[in-house]
Design an enzyme around this catalytic site. Structure first.
Site, PDB file in Angstrom:
ATOM      1  N   LYS A  88      40.021  60.323   0.617  1.00 40.89           N
ATOM      2  CA  LYS A  88      39.782  61.703   1.089  1.00 40.89           C
ATOM      3  C   LYS A  88      39.224  61.572   2.503  1.00 40.89           C
ATOM      4  O   LYS A  88      38.033  61.340   2.688  1.00 40.89           O
ATOM      5  CB  LYS A  88      38.767  62.378   0.165  1.00 40.89           C
ATOM      6  CG  LYS A  88      38.913  63.876  -0.006  1.00 40.89           C
ATOM      7  CD  LYS A  88      38.832  64.690   1.258  1.00 40.89           C
ATOM      8  CE  LYS A  88      37.429  64.982   1.712  1.00 40.89           C
ATOM      9  NZ  LYS A  88      37.366  65.542   3.072  1.00 40.89           N
TER      10      LYS A  88
ATOM     11  N   GLU B  38      27.381  54.355   2.647  1.00 43.97           N
ATOM     12  CA  GLU B  38      27.165  53.942   4.045  1.00 43.97           C
ATOM     13  C   GLU B  38      26.742  55.204   4.781  1.00 43.97           C
ATOM     14  O   GLU B  38      27.578  56.048   5.096  1.00 43.97           O
ATOM     15  CB  GLU B  38      28.459  53.380   4.644  1.00 43.97           C
ATOM     16  CG  GLU B  38      29.060  52.212   3.903  1.00 43.97           C
ATOM     17  CD  GLU B  38      28.325  50.909   4.147  1.00 43.97           C
ATOM     18  OE1 GLU B  38      27.357  50.883   4.931  1.00 43.97           O
ATOM     19  OE2 GLU B  38      28.717  49.903   3.528  1.00 43.97           O
TER      20      GLU B  38
ATOM     21  N   CYS C 109      27.304  55.801  13.537  1.00 41.48           N
ATOM     22  CA  CYS C 109      26.164  55.580  12.634  1.00 41.48           C
ATOM     23  C   CYS C 109      25.252  54.489  13.187  1.00 41.48           C
ATOM     24  O   CYS C 109      24.050  54.503  12.970  1.00 41.48           O
ATOM     25  CB  CYS C 109      26.651  55.213  11.239  1.00 41.48           C
ATOM     26  SG  CYS C 109      27.763  53.810  11.245  1.00 41.48           S
TER      27      CYS C 109
ATOM     28  N   GLU D   6      18.644  61.598  12.818  1.00 41.76           N
ATOM     29  CA  GLU D   6      19.886  61.161  13.450  1.00 41.76           C
ATOM     30  C   GLU D   6      20.492  62.351  14.196  1.00 41.76           C
ATOM     31  O   GLU D   6      20.890  63.336  13.578  1.00 41.76           O
ATOM     32  CB  GLU D   6      20.846  60.674  12.362  1.00 41.76           C
ATOM     33  CG  GLU D   6      22.105  60.085  12.909  1.00 41.76           C
ATOM     34  CD  GLU D   6      23.044  59.630  11.809  1.00 41.76           C
ATOM     35  OE1 GLU D   6      23.259  60.391  10.858  1.00 41.76           O
ATOM     36  OE2 GLU D   6      23.571  58.510  11.917  1.00 41.76           O
TER      37      GLU D   6
END
Ligand code: NAD
Length: 477
Positions: A171, A246, A280, A379
């Site tokens: 997906k 992750e 990331c 973040e």
């Protein structure tokens, strides 16, 4: 409208609905993808199971590897077309997109060539017995990937799964599906068996949630945000399914006074400019020893202010952000930090010629940032770098470890003993010494600690992650 890949055929979503594909550089719609939902996910999981029960399940490791190697070559043969698609769909500078496609090919080569090298073991056991440890596929594996590196994430996620003989339901992110769909076409051209790779596009809360909750899957690997990662783990827990997450990062670069600053400077800039900070592993915190703070941060400011922003074709340091929401989110961090009185050390002003509808933000360098401010803790996922001063090694380690994240870190010092002490003391899945990031780094096991997730991808460890063992004990007298 681009269709779904289910059971080796391109099919319309059951609802018949579509979603627009928007170019981040201009805000323009340039295609439509299928809005896959629960019924389509169910078809895809069943097609994957049928592949495992059929020809794909009987395919030797050697042959699986060869298919992946053929796909790697196809990717290289079509690299320019794929790079342009990736650049347009994800808003990347062309050089970044070209690199990403090369890394995708590396994943396919690495796992293709490893497919027939993951063998089991014979365990010494009591006389009269034969004890074997077989390594087997998990079954139908679910792969949910984000928009920031669609091609790389696809390679990292599905190549080890296919190498180990699993059947995949992928997906991709609704914000970046075009390259994954094209790779699906190339995979069929390479002779990948029907149902071994299924691709269902759609919204996260529809297709993604349906996939993670499906009772037919044996494993979910999810790359994305922490909020959604928690939902994925909860859904998988209900079916007692193994998960690899992750997630995000807030990675520190720790610069000691004896570091090779000339070497560090361009790497520090690249680690936040790359992919407009939507990485990331972005080096989003710069920790500088107080004795060199003013002089070195002055140099960083000059280099930062020279950063350029543009469309994929302009091929500058930074592209646009992926969508309007992400642009508003990052702008919100910039506004809040300014309101809170955090000094702006440098900005890289936007060129007036950028397309009006594109999702651009001004790269900004802030500092010194208080350690409890959102800029220090959260973040941002944009071209925003936060600078901090530290006094000594203990202070540096404390600051480096002061967020919830633990994905990556870098230590810059010429002192070998300190390199190792600090690398061991920082809680992160990867630590780099006098360098940062690893490009693709497909050989290097990767994953987070703390809130950056769990499970390991890349390297040979991904093959263990995406397989299971079976112990067989035979009495032979
Ligand atoms: P996201 O969590 O919004 O989406 C990721 C994927 O999850 C998409 O495919 C989305 O459709 C799907 N999704 C959304 N809601 C879902 C649900 N309820 N159930 C199942 N699936 C759902 O993340 P994003 O905005 O696409 O990506 C940015 C995030 O990804 C950042 O936090 C970044 O740090 C992280 N990321 C991590 C890594 C890593 O390897 N650690 C790599 C790249 C990106």
């Amino acid at each position: 409208m681009k269709q779904l890949l289910i059971g080796g055929a391109w099919v319309a979503p059951q609802s018949g609905e579509s979603l627009p594909v928007i170019a981040p550089a201009t805000g323009e719609v340039f295609d439509q993808i299928a809005r896959g939902q629960a019924a389509d996910i169910d078809r895809a999981v069943k097609a994957a199971q049928a592949a495992l029960d059929g020809a794909w399940g009987k395919t030797s490791a050697l042959e699986r590897g060869r298919i992946l190697m053929r796909l790697a070559q196809k990717v290289l043969d079509n690299a320019e077309e794929l790079s342009q698609l990736e650049a347009r769909d994800a808003g990347k500078p062309m050089a970044t997109a070209r690199n990403d496609i090369q890394v995708l090919a590396r994943y396919l080569e690495f796992y293709g060539s490893a497919a027939d090298k993951m063998h089991g073991e014979v365990i010494p056991f009591t006389t009269g017995y034969n004890a074997l440890l077989l390594r087997e596929p998990l079954g139908v594996t679910a792969h949910i990937i984000p928009w920031n590196y669609p091609a790389q994430m696809l390679g990292r996620s599905i190549a080890p799964a296919l190498a180990m003989g699993n059947a995949v339901v992928l997906k991709p992110s609704e914000d970046a599906c075009m390259t994954p769909l094209r790779i699906g076409e190339l995979a069929l051209e390479c002779g990948l068996h029907a149902g071994a790779l299924n691709i269902v596009t759609g919204l996260g809360e529809e297709a993604g949630a349906a996939l993670t909750a499906h009772p037919g899957i044996a494993f979910v690997t999810f790359t994305g945000s922490n909020e959604v990662g928690a939902l994925v783990q909860t859904a998988a827990a209900k079916n007692v399914v193994k998960v690899a997450l992750e997630l995000g990062g807030k990675s520190p670069q720790v610069i000691f006074e004896d570091a090779d600053l000339d070497r560090a400077l361009p790497i520090i800039i690249k680690a936040i400019a790359q992919n407009a900070g939507q990485t990331c592993t972005a080096g989003s915190r710069l920790l500088v020893q107080r004795s060199i703070y003013d002089s070195f941060v002055g140099r960083v400011a000059k280099a930062f202010a020279a950063m350029t922003v543009g469309t994929p074709e302009m091929d500058r340091d930074c592209g646009p952000l992926i969508n309007k929401n992400q642009m508003l989110r990052v702008q919100g961090y910039l506004d809040r930090a300014k309101r809170d009185g955090i000094p702006v050390i440098a900005e890289a002003p936007l060129d007036g010629n950028l397309p009006k509808g594109g999702y651009y933000v001004t790269p900004t360098l802030f500092g010194p940032v208080p350690a409890d401010h959102p800029l220090a803790q959260e973040e941002v996922f944009g071209p925003v770098l936060a600078v901090f001063a530290f006094d000594d090694e203990a202070d540096a380690i404390r600051l480096a470890n002061s967020t919830e994240y633990g994905l990556l870190a870098a230590v810059w010092t010429e002192n070998g003993a300190r390199q190792m002490r600090v690398a061991k003391a920082i809680r992160a899945g990867q630590v780099f010494i006098n360098c940062y990031g690893a490009g693709g780094g497909v050989e290097l096991p990767f994953g987070g600690v703390k809130r950056s997730g769990h499970g390991r991808e890349k390297g040979l460890m991904a093959l263990e992650e995406m397989s299971s063992t079976k112990t067989i004990l035979q009495f032979h007298g």
